[in-house]
Design a protein around this motif. Sequence first.
Motif, PDB file in Angstrom:
ATOM      1  N   MET A 178     -20.200  -5.453  -2.673  1.00 43.81           N
ATOM      2  CA  MET A 178     -20.936  -5.218  -1.369  1.00 43.81           C
ATOM      3  C   MET A 178     -22.079  -4.121  -1.900  1.00 43.81           C
ATOM      4  O   MET A 178     -21.740  -3.241  -2.612  1.00 43.81           O
ATOM      5  CB  MET A 178     -19.980  -4.534  -0.403  1.00 43.81           C
ATOM      6  CG  MET A 178     -20.841  -4.566   1.125  1.00 43.81           C
ATOM      7  SD  MET A 178     -19.696  -4.434   2.273  1.00 43.81           S
ATOM      8  CE  MET A 178     -20.910  -4.584   3.599  1.00 43.81           C
TER       9      MET A 178
ATOM     10  N   PHE B   4     -25.131  -1.524  -0.054  1.00 40.86           N
ATOM     11  CA  PHE B   4     -25.253  -1.194   1.063  1.00 40.86           C
ATOM     12  C   PHE B   4     -26.734  -0.760   1.285  1.00 40.86           C
ATOM     13  O   PHE B   4     -27.473  -0.439   0.314  1.00 40.86           O
ATOM     14  CB  PHE B   4     -24.385   0.055   1.269  1.00 40.86           C
ATOM     15  CG  PHE B   4     -22.872  -0.229   1.408  1.00 40.86           C
ATOM     16  CD1 PHE B   4     -22.134  -0.420   2.605  1.00 40.86           C
ATOM     17  CD2 PHE B   4     -22.493  -0.461   0.160  1.00 40.86           C
ATOM     18  CE1 PHE B   4     -21.019  -0.919   2.507  1.00 40.86           C
ATOM     19  CE2 PHE B   4     -20.968  -0.532   0.196  1.00 40.86           C
ATOM     20  CZ  PHE B   4     -20.261  -0.876   1.142  1.00 40.86           C
TER      21      PHE B   4
ATOM     22  N   ARG C 115     -23.143  -1.769 -10.371  1.00 42.37           N
ATOM     23  CA  ARG C 115     -21.795  -1.485  -9.981  1.00 42.37           C
ATOM     24  C   ARG C 115     -21.063  -2.461  -9.260  1.00 42.37           C
ATOM     25  O   ARG C 115     -19.612  -2.558  -9.591  1.00 42.37           O
ATOM     26  CB  ARG C 115     -21.817   0.037  -9.031  1.00 42.37           C
ATOM     27  CG  ARG C 115     -20.619   0.373  -8.528  1.00 42.37           C
ATOM     28  CD  ARG C 115     -20.664   1.675  -7.724  1.00 42.37           C
ATOM     29  NE  ARG C 115     -21.189   1.279  -6.515  1.00 42.37           N
ATOM     30  CZ  ARG C 115     -21.315   2.170  -5.320  1.00 42.37           C
ATOM     31  NH1 ARG C 115     -20.921   3.493  -5.595  1.00 42.37           N
ATOM     32  NH2 ARG C 115     -21.697   2.075  -4.248  1.00 42.37           N
ATOM     33  N   ALA C 116     -21.379  -3.495  -8.369  1.00 41.88           N
ATOM     34  CA  ALA C 116     -20.730  -4.062  -7.639  1.00 41.88           C
ATOM     35  C   ALA C 116     -20.553  -5.570  -8.828  1.00 41.88           C
ATOM     36  O   ALA C 116     -19.497  -6.108  -8.832  1.00 41.88           O
ATOM     37  CB  ALA C 116     -21.734  -4.762  -6.674  1.00 41.88           C
TER      38      ALA C 116
ATOM     39  N   LEU D 271     -13.621  -4.814   5.747  1.00 41.64           N
ATOM     40  CA  LEU D 271     -13.877  -3.623   6.186  1.00 41.64           C
ATOM     41  C   LEU D 271     -13.922  -3.277   7.677  1.00 41.64           C
ATOM     42  O   LEU D 271     -13.432  -2.040   8.268  1.00 41.64           O
ATOM     43  CB  LEU D 271     -15.162  -3.001   5.688  1.00 41.64           C
ATOM     44  CG  LEU D 271     -15.298  -2.751   4.178  1.00 41.64           C
ATOM     45  CD1 LEU D 271     -16.605  -2.466   3.914  1.00 41.64           C
ATOM     46  CD2 LEU D 271     -14.455  -1.537   3.651  1.00 41.64           C
TER      47      LEU D 271
ATOM     48  N   ARG E 262     -19.009  -7.015   7.246  1.00 37.28           N
ATOM     49  CA  ARG E 262     -17.909  -6.092   7.150  1.00 37.28           C
ATOM     50  C   ARG E 262     -16.788  -6.723   7.289  1.00 37.28           C
ATOM     51  O   ARG E 262     -15.596  -6.433   6.805  1.00 37.28           O
ATOM     52  CB  ARG E 262     -18.191  -4.810   7.877  1.00 37.28           C
ATOM     53  CG  ARG E 262     -19.409  -3.912   7.398  1.00 37.28           C
ATOM     54  CD  ARG E 262     -19.563  -3.275   8.273  1.00 37.28           C
ATOM     55  NE  ARG E 262     -18.512  -2.364   8.979  1.00 37.28           N
ATOM     56  CZ  ARG E 262     -17.979  -1.355   8.465  1.00 37.28           C
ATOM     57  NH1 ARG E 262     -18.678  -0.727   7.395  1.00 37.28           N
ATOM     58  NH2 ARG E 262     -17.135  -0.878   8.966  1.00 37.28           N
TER      59      ARG E 262
ATOM     60  N   ASN F  79     -25.071   4.106  -1.268  1.00 41.32           N
ATOM     61  CA  ASN F  79     -23.921   4.747  -1.457  1.00 41.32           C
ATOM     62  C   ASN F  79     -23.103   4.904  -2.831  1.00 41.32           C
ATOM     63  O   ASN F  79     -21.904   4.659  -3.024  1.00 41.32           O
ATOM     64  CB  ASN F  79     -22.816   4.026  -0.828  1.00 41.32           C
ATOM     65  CG  ASN F  79     -23.187   4.011   0.948  1.00 41.32           C
ATOM     66  OD1 ASN F  79     -23.920   4.877   1.459  1.00 41.32           O
ATOM     67  ND2 ASN F  79     -22.387   3.412   1.718  1.00 41.32           N
ATOM     68  N   LEU F  80     -24.064   5.295  -3.594  1.00 44.70           N
ATOM     69  CA  LEU F  80     -23.837   5.360  -5.028  1.00 44.70           C
ATOM     70  C   LEU F  80     -22.742   6.780  -4.898  1.00 44.70           C
ATOM     71  O   LEU F  80     -22.971   7.614  -3.989  1.00 44.70           O
ATOM     72  CB  LEU F  80     -25.057   5.718  -6.000  1.00 44.70           C
ATOM     73  CG  LEU F  80     -25.543   4.499  -6.302  1.00 44.70           C
ATOM     74  CD1 LEU F  80     -26.623   4.930  -7.188  1.00 44.70           C
ATOM     75  CD2 LEU F  80     -24.721   3.548  -7.009  1.00 44.70           C
ATOM     76  N   PHE F  81     -21.911   7.059  -5.975  1.00 42.48           N
ATOM     77  CA  PHE F  81     -21.142   8.305  -5.929  1.00 42.48           C
ATOM     78  C   PHE F  81     -21.905   9.543  -6.381  1.00 42.48           C
ATOM     79  O   PHE F  81     -22.326   9.411  -7.643  1.00 42.48           O
ATOM     80  CB  PHE F  81     -19.744   8.250  -6.558  1.00 42.48           C
ATOM     81  CG  PHE F  81     -18.859   6.965  -5.903  1.00 42.48           C
ATOM     82  CD1 PHE F  81     -18.910   6.864  -4.740  1.00 42.48           C
ATOM     83  CD2 PHE F  81     -18.630   5.963  -6.821  1.00 42.48           C
ATOM     84  CE1 PHE F  81     -18.193   5.617  -4.194  1.00 42.48           C
ATOM     85  CE2 PHE F  81     -17.807   4.940  -6.364  1.00 42.48           C
ATOM     86  CZ  PHE F  81     -17.650   4.807  -5.024  1.00 42.48           C
TER      87      PHE F  81
END
Lengths: 347, 258
Positions: free
Chosen positions: B99, B101, B167-168, B58, B53, B105-107
């Motif tokens: 990044m 996870f 996505r990344a 972050l 992080r 942590n998809l929307f």
Amino acid sequence: MPQHDSPAAATAAPGHPPPARPEPDGSAPGPRPLDIRATDQELLAARLVPLRRPGQWISAAVLLVLFAMLVHTVVTNPRFQWHVVGHYFLRASILHGLELTLWLTGAVMASGYLLGIGVAAMRLSRNPVLRSLSFGYVWLVRSVPPLVQLLFWYELASLYPRLSVGVPFGPEFAGVRTAHLFSGILAAYVGLTLDVAALSAEIVRGGILSVDPGQREAARALGLSEGRIFRRIVLPQAMPAIIPSSGNLLIGMLKATSIVSVIAVQDLLYSSQLIYNQNFLIMPLLLVATLWYVILTTLLSIGQFYVERFYARGSDRGAGKPPRGFWQVTRSNIPLFGPARSAAVGL
Amino acid sequence: MTGTDERPLVRIRGLRKAFGTHLVLDGIDLDVREGEVTVLLGPSGSGKSTLLRCVNHLEKPDAGFVEIGGELVGYRHDGDRLHELRTRAITRQRAHVGMVFQQFNLFPHLSVLDNITEAPAAVRGVPRRQAAERARELLARVGLAGREDSYPRQLSGGQQQRVAIARALAMEPRLLLFDEPTSALDPELVGEVLAVMQDLALSGMTMIVVTHEIGFARKVADTVVFLDGGKIIESGAPADVLAAPRHERARSFLSAVL
Ligand SMILES: Nc1ncnc2c1ncn2[C@@H]1O[C@H](COP(=O)(O)OP(=O)(O)OP(=O)(O)O)[C@@H](O)[C@H]1O
Ligand SMILES: [Mg+2]
């Protein structure tokens, strides 16, 4: 606890006879159970009888009778004067009052929520000054009854005859006389807006806190800007938590606007009052206002249903299954009107 | 891999981070060369996530610095000072570092396609249609062609994690960070995610991976780094570190996870 239950017989799933075991009528050692055990075939063949609930039927019958009595008296008691209600229901002055109620509610909710989202964002910010300010604002507004606030803004002129912009204790740049500033309608708008801002700030804050922090983190890692993260990622996910309470607030505010009648703003209620002050047909005119409030509230509730369903996209409920219609949901919420069984199956 | 002596893509020097009185990172020095895969191993609480992080800011380090592609992360150097950058500038830096996870942590309120196109469209201003086309290519690459209209909760954990990787990748990052990408997955789904990651490594992507999958480290990593108590206690080629760890802590950890 019976001690002699054979675990194999107790846990065997229906349709799957347990593996070979000694016949129950054989010469099994030990004491015999008191009851004669049924065979699996007998149990499988037996019909299921749900528990009867006579109390439910009796209370439903009593309620229906009471409801019928209510309808009967409302319809037949001549003093309700339904023909008068019908006569005034669509009167121009009533419709004007209705219009004012509607747009005052709309304006108050719109500006109240804009302010409220800001107040909630301040409360969640890292800046301690903003946080305290937001806390103080919500505390103050929530502590004062809306009626008192309304009167306060309306009577502001007696406290500050002039409002001016300038350096404190220094020169003044511009000023206005407050007597002209706060007409009844403006006092109503300002007072109620501040009220909605405080209430909605708490609703919005609760919704935002309900969003998994991992969402914000993932969005940051993608390089999205803070504003974009709030609008596109956090707020939509806070919506399912925000909408039900906001629906209540909206409906509450629709009715709360009726307090403006105390400062002679001609909303729906005050328009009715103006008429019955002349002809003394108090009850029928209160019924006119009541019916309109009921109609508006019903429409808003239906709207709330569709908004909630929209924001359930992608949730466990919304995904995959065809969306349940308004009527289906209503029926399952009022089981007297429809078979509750189908609702139970859907769960 | 290439083993040239050019400047590494990621340089971490003297990195320290404390939460309250608890020193979580205690002077980390680490280099990651372009196109290399670095696997971070270490017991729970050793600071692996915190280190990752810090790499995309972050988490704000207390001392030391991270440099990516010669650019200081989160700070601007001026004389004898490091000035913290504005949020906007940090955001711009993060766009170059992907990044992934542990919890995906998809929307959840966006479709798979919108999950992937959101950042390229919003941050880089790629036209929606072009972003969607690219998203479909990426989905095919992670073995999920045709799933663009699904919502995350309609996918299995392994599929969600592969969408998260797509996505990344959509931001065309110079560096990918993975924080225990398979730890939340059922055992039979781990393989499909690791296969995608191995594929990425072969295509030359620079990656820092926190994982307990020793098999992956052995096969794919160029460097294995062992973290304990906020310090790097062992680092080197997987053949050396995994086969013959010199440090007692590393030995006991490895015998526990193998
Ligand atoms: N935001 C925080 N506030 C306080 N303490 C934290 C915070 N984040 C991490 N820590 C602490 O820092 C230590 C290291 O955490 P970190 O998540 O980096 O460990 P890790 O090596 O990733 O462990 P794991 O394998 O369990 O994920 C832990 O003791 C943790 O409790
Ligand atoms: Mg971790």
